[in-house]
Design an enzyme around this catalytic site. Structure first.
Site, short mmCIF file in Angstrom:
data_model
loop_
_atom_site.label_atom_id
_atom_site.label_comp_id
_atom_site.label_asym_id
_atom_site.label_seq_id
_atom_site.Cartn_x
_atom_site.Cartn_y
_atom_site.Cartn_z
N HIS A 24 0.82 -1.04 0.03
CA HIS A 24 0.14 -0.09 -0.11
C HIS A 24 0.95 1.21 0.14
CE1 HIS A 24 -3.40 -2.50 2.12
NE2 HIS A 24 -3.51 -2.60 0.85
N LYS A 48 -15.75 -6.93 4.82
CA LYS A 48 -14.68 -7.15 5.74
C LYS A 48 -15.11 -6.69 7.11
CE LYS A 48 -11.39 -6.57 2.03
NZ LYS A 48 -10.47 -5.72 1.48
N ARG A 98 -2.17 -6.84 -7.57
CA ARG A 98 -1.07 -7.60 -7.37
C ARG A 98 -1.13 -8.83 -8.57
NH1 ARG A 98 -2.47 -9.50 -1.60
NH2 ARG A 98 -4.58 -9.12 -2.75
N SER A 134 -2.98 -7.57 3.07
CA SER A 134 -3.50 -7.35 4.52
C SER A 134 -3.75 -8.68 5.12
CB SER A 134 -4.76 -6.25 4.43
OG SER A 134 -4.08 -5.08 4.13
#
Length: 142
Positions: A24, A48, A98, A134
Site C-alpha cells: 500500500h 470485511k 497484484r 493485508s
C-alpha cells in the site's frame, strides 16, 4: 503562442487498509509522483470486518507516512468512493493490483466508478510486493 495550463490532478486511493502494508505504501509513493495530491481513503467495506475503526486506521496510516509527503492526506470515509471524489473534487481513483484475480475484481469496480463519472488508474504491484496482502499480514500476526 499561448502556454497551456493544466489543472492540478487530485486522486483517491481507497481501501480497508487493515493493516496498511508495504505494498500500500509503495502504491501511495508511486501515485504521489504522478498526481498533484492523493488522499488515502480508509473505507468501510461491508464484506470485511476490520480490527479497528476507520478513524483509528486513518490515524495510524497518517502517522506512518514520511513528513515530507505533504501532497498526501489520509481520511476515513463511509460511502461510495465516487461520492467522495465528487464532494472533494478528486479526478481519479488509484488502485493497486497484484495479480489477475485483483485485476478482475478491480476492473468491475472501475467500470462502476466510470459510470459514476470517475476513472480508475491501475498501478501494478512491484514483483517483490505481490505476495503481501493485508489478509496475510493479519494471519501472521495471529
Amino acid at each position: 503562442m499561448r502556454g497551456c495550463t493544466v489543472a492540478p490532478v487530485r486522486a483517491v486511493y481507497p481501501g480497508t487498509f487493515d493493516p496498511f502494508t508495504p505494498g500500500h505504501r509503495d502504491i501511495v509513493d508511486r501515485a504521489r509522483r504522478l498526481v498533484d495530491h492523493i488522499t488515502v481513503l480508509v473505507a468501510v467495506n461491508a464484506s470485511k470486518q476490520p480490527s479497528r475503526s476507520p478513524v483509528v486506521r486513518a490515524a495510524e496510516i497518517r502517522g506512518s507516512l514520511p513528513a515530507g509527503w505533504d501532497t498526501v492526506t489520509v481520511a476515513a470515509w463511509q460511502g461510495l468512493t465516487a461520492d467522495y471524489c465528487r464532494r472533494h473534487a478528486c479526478d481519479v481513483i488509484i488502485r493497486g493490483v497484484r495479480n489477475a484475480g485483483d485485476y478482475e475484481h478491480e476492473s468491475h469496480l472501475a467500470a462502476m466508478n466510470e459510470t459514476l463519472g470517475v476513472p480508475t488508474l491501475f498501478l501494478p504491484a512491484r514483483p517483490e510486493l505481490t505476495a503481501t496482502s493485508s489478509t496475510a499480514v493479519r494471519a501472521l500476526r495471529g
